[in-house]
Design a protein around this motif. Structure first.
Motif, PDB file in Angstrom:
ATOM      1  N   GLY A  11       0.833  -1.191   0.000  1.00  0.00           N
ATOM      2  CA  GLY A  11       0.000   0.000   0.000  1.00  0.00           C
ATOM      3  C   GLY A  11       0.871   1.246   0.000  1.00  0.00           C
ATOM      4  N   MET A  12       0.364   2.315  -0.563  1.00  0.00           N
ATOM      5  CA  MET A  12       1.121   3.553  -0.707  1.00  0.00           C
ATOM      6  C   MET A  12       0.348   4.723  -0.109  1.00  0.00           C
ATOM      7  SD  MET A  12       3.906   2.747  -2.436  1.00  0.00           S
ATOM      8  CE  MET A  12       4.440   4.322  -3.112  1.00  0.00           C
ATOM      9  N   GLY A  13       1.084   5.721   0.334  1.00  0.00           N
ATOM     10  CA  GLY A  13       0.451   6.898   0.885  1.00  0.00           C
ATOM     11  C   GLY A  13       0.942   8.175   0.214  1.00  0.00           C
ATOM     12  N   TRP A  14       0.110   9.196   0.297  1.00  0.00           N
ATOM     13  CA  TRP A  14       0.489  10.548  -0.131  1.00  0.00           C
ATOM     14  C   TRP A  14       0.382  11.478   1.069  1.00  0.00           C
ATOM     15  CZ3 TRP A  14       2.614  12.155  -4.616  1.00  0.00           C
ATOM     16  CH2 TRP A  14       2.489  11.351  -5.750  1.00  0.00           C
ATOM     17  N   PHE A  15       1.373  12.319   1.226  1.00  0.00           N
ATOM     18  CA  PHE A  15       1.400  13.319   2.271  1.00  0.00           C
ATOM     19  C   PHE A  15       1.757  14.661   1.638  1.00  0.00           C
ATOM     20  CE2 PHE A  15       1.214  10.720   6.140  1.00  0.00           C
ATOM     21  CZ  PHE A  15       1.420   9.463   5.602  1.00  0.00           C
ATOM     22  N   ARG A  16       1.552  15.729   2.384  1.00  0.00           N
ATOM     23  CA  ARG A  16       1.945  17.045   1.883  1.00  0.00           C
ATOM     24  C   ARG A  16       2.417  17.926   3.032  1.00  0.00           C
ATOM     25  NH1 ARG A  16      -3.995  19.611   0.225  1.00  0.00           N
ATOM     26  NH2 ARG A  16      -4.786  19.910   2.361  1.00  0.00           N
ATOM     27  N   GLN A  17       3.256  18.881   2.684  1.00  0.00           N
ATOM     28  CA  GLN A  17       3.759  19.826   3.676  1.00  0.00           C
ATOM     29  C   GLN A  17       3.703  21.225   3.098  1.00  0.00           C
ATOM     30  OE1 GLN A  17       7.692  19.030   5.254  1.00  0.00           O
ATOM     31  NE2 GLN A  17       7.248  20.232   7.063  1.00  0.00           N
ATOM     32  N   ALA A  18       2.882  22.044   3.716  1.00  0.00           N
ATOM     33  CA  ALA A  18       2.753  23.442   3.311  1.00  0.00           C
ATOM     34  C   ALA A  18       3.812  24.275   4.028  1.00  0.00           C
ATOM     35  CB  ALA A  18       1.358  23.943   3.642  1.00  0.00           C
ATOM     36  N   PRO A  19       4.150  25.428   3.492  1.00  0.00           N
ATOM     37  CA  PRO A  19       5.155  26.283   4.130  1.00  0.00           C
ATOM     38  C   PRO A  19       4.778  26.607   5.568  1.00  0.00           C
ATOM     39  CG  PRO A  19       4.670  27.070   1.937  1.00  0.00           C
ATOM     40  CD  PRO A  19       3.666  25.988   2.217  1.00  0.00           C
ATOM     41  N   GLY A  20       5.705  26.371   6.470  1.00  0.00           N
ATOM     42  CA  GLY A  20       5.481  26.694   7.866  1.00  0.00           C
ATOM     43  C   GLY A  20       4.589  25.745   8.616  1.00  0.00           C
ATOM     44  N   LYS A  21       4.205  24.663   7.966  1.00  0.00           N
ATOM     45  CA  LYS A  21       3.306  23.695   8.609  1.00  0.00           C
ATOM     46  C   LYS A  21       3.947  22.310   8.653  1.00  0.00           C
ATOM     47  CE  LYS A  21      -1.032  26.016   7.437  1.00  0.00           C
ATOM     48  NZ  LYS A  21      -2.401  25.844   6.863  1.00  0.00           N
ATOM     49  N   GLU A  22       3.396  21.457   9.476  1.00  0.00           N
ATOM     50  CA  GLU A  22       3.880  20.092   9.555  1.00  0.00           C
ATOM     51  C   GLU A  22       3.337  19.287   8.375  1.00  0.00           C
ATOM     52  OE1 GLU A  22       4.319  19.687  14.425  1.00  0.00           O
ATOM     53  OE2 GLU A  22       2.905  18.421  13.328  1.00  0.00           O
ATOM     54  N   ARG A  23       4.067  18.248   8.063  1.00  0.00           N
ATOM     55  CA  ARG A  23       3.611  17.356   6.990  1.00  0.00           C
ATOM     56  C   ARG A  23       2.348  16.635   7.445  1.00  0.00           C
ATOM     57  NH1 ARG A  23       8.264  13.871   4.399  1.00  0.00           N
ATOM     58  NH2 ARG A  23       8.283  12.950   6.492  1.00  0.00           N
ATOM     59  N   GLU A  24       1.390  16.497   6.522  1.00  0.00           N
ATOM     60  CA  GLU A  24       0.114  15.906   6.877  1.00  0.00           C
ATOM     61  C   GLU A  24      -0.302  14.844   5.875  1.00  0.00           C
ATOM     62  OE1 GLU A  24      -2.940  18.881   6.837  1.00  0.00           O
ATOM     63  OE2 GLU A  24      -2.784  19.226   4.683  1.00  0.00           O
ATOM     64  N   PHE A  25      -1.130  13.934   6.338  1.00  0.00           N
ATOM     65  CA  PHE A  25      -1.672  12.857   5.524  1.00  0.00           C
ATOM     66  C   PHE A  25      -2.642  13.413   4.484  1.00  0.00           C
ATOM     67  CE2 PHE A  25      -3.311   8.746   4.474  1.00  0.00           C
ATOM     68  CZ  PHE A  25      -4.697   8.869   4.421  1.00  0.00           C
ATOM     69  N   VAL A  26      -2.556  12.889   3.262  1.00  0.00           N
ATOM     70  CA  VAL A  26      -3.483  13.264   2.193  1.00  0.00           C
ATOM     71  C   VAL A  26      -4.378  12.083   1.841  1.00  0.00           C
ATOM     72  CG1 VAL A  26      -3.684  13.965  -0.223  1.00  0.00           C
ATOM     73  CG2 VAL A  26      -1.926  15.005   1.248  1.00  0.00           C
ATOM     74  N   GLY A  27      -3.768  10.944   1.573  1.00  0.00           N
ATOM     75  CA  GLY A  27      -4.554   9.777   1.190  1.00  0.00           C
ATOM     76  C   GLY A  27      -3.689   8.546   1.061  1.00  0.00           C
ATOM     77  N   LEU A  28      -4.341   7.403   0.878  1.00  0.00           N
ATOM     78  CA  LEU A  28      -3.629   6.142   0.736  1.00  0.00           C
ATOM     79  C   LEU A  28      -4.370   5.216  -0.212  1.00  0.00           C
ATOM     80  CD1 LEU A  28      -5.289   3.754   2.481  1.00  0.00           C
ATOM     81  CD2 LEU A  28      -4.460   5.118   4.380  1.00  0.00           C
ATOM     82  N   ILE A  29      -3.656   4.238  -0.690  1.00  0.00           N
ATOM     83  CA  ILE A  29      -4.263   3.241  -1.574  1.00  0.00           C
ATOM     84  C   ILE A  29      -3.681   1.881  -1.223  1.00  0.00           C
ATOM     85  CG2 ILE A  29      -2.538   3.647  -3.398  1.00  0.00           C
ATOM     86  CD1 ILE A  29      -4.863   3.122  -5.421  1.00  0.00           C
TER      87      ILE A  29
END
Length: 125
Positions: A32-50
């Motif tokens: 299984g794989m996941g996608w995460f994202r990190q916006a400027p000045g913010k912590e990395r967060e979960f986006v989705g998984l498959i």
């Protein structure tokens, strides 16, 4: 073992963009794989998984009904299709995989051991 994300860019609010992740994981179809994202000045967060077979997907509430994750196990690729993009979706997007094959991964970063380098997505208002 390596993950390579690509496809980021600049898009206007309301637009669409698809980012891709190419994996060199021998057991990819069982992973299984996941996608995460990190916006400027913010912590990395979960986006989705498959799941490994692509039958199961899960999304963060902030992107549900706008983002879709899919995969091509023959090409060892995972895709994140993003629709109705908002300025708050601006971030570096990362694909990730657990260190051992796991059919359905979790939503926590600590459950992932292999990370791609990230691809920048910028949404202008």
């Amino acid at each position: 073992v390596q993950l390579q994300a690509s496809g980021g860019g600049l898009v206007q609010a309301g637009g669409s963009l698809t980012v891709s992740c190419t994996a060199s994981i021998p057991t990819f179809r069982n992973t299984g794989m996941g996608w995460f994202r990190q916006a400027p000045g913010k912590e990395r967060e979960f986006v989705g998984l498959i799941s490994g077979n692509g039958a199961y997907t899960g999304y963060a509430d902030s992107v549900k009904d706008r983002f879709t994750i899919s995969r091509n196990n023959t090409k060892k690729m995972v895709f994140l299709q993003m629709n109705s993009l908002k300025p708050e979706d601006t971030a570096v997007y990362y694909c990730a995989a657990p260190g051992r094959p796991r059919g359905i991964p979790g939503r926590l970063q600590t459950q992932y051991d292999i990370w791609g380098q990230g691809t920048q997505v910028t949404v202008s208002s």
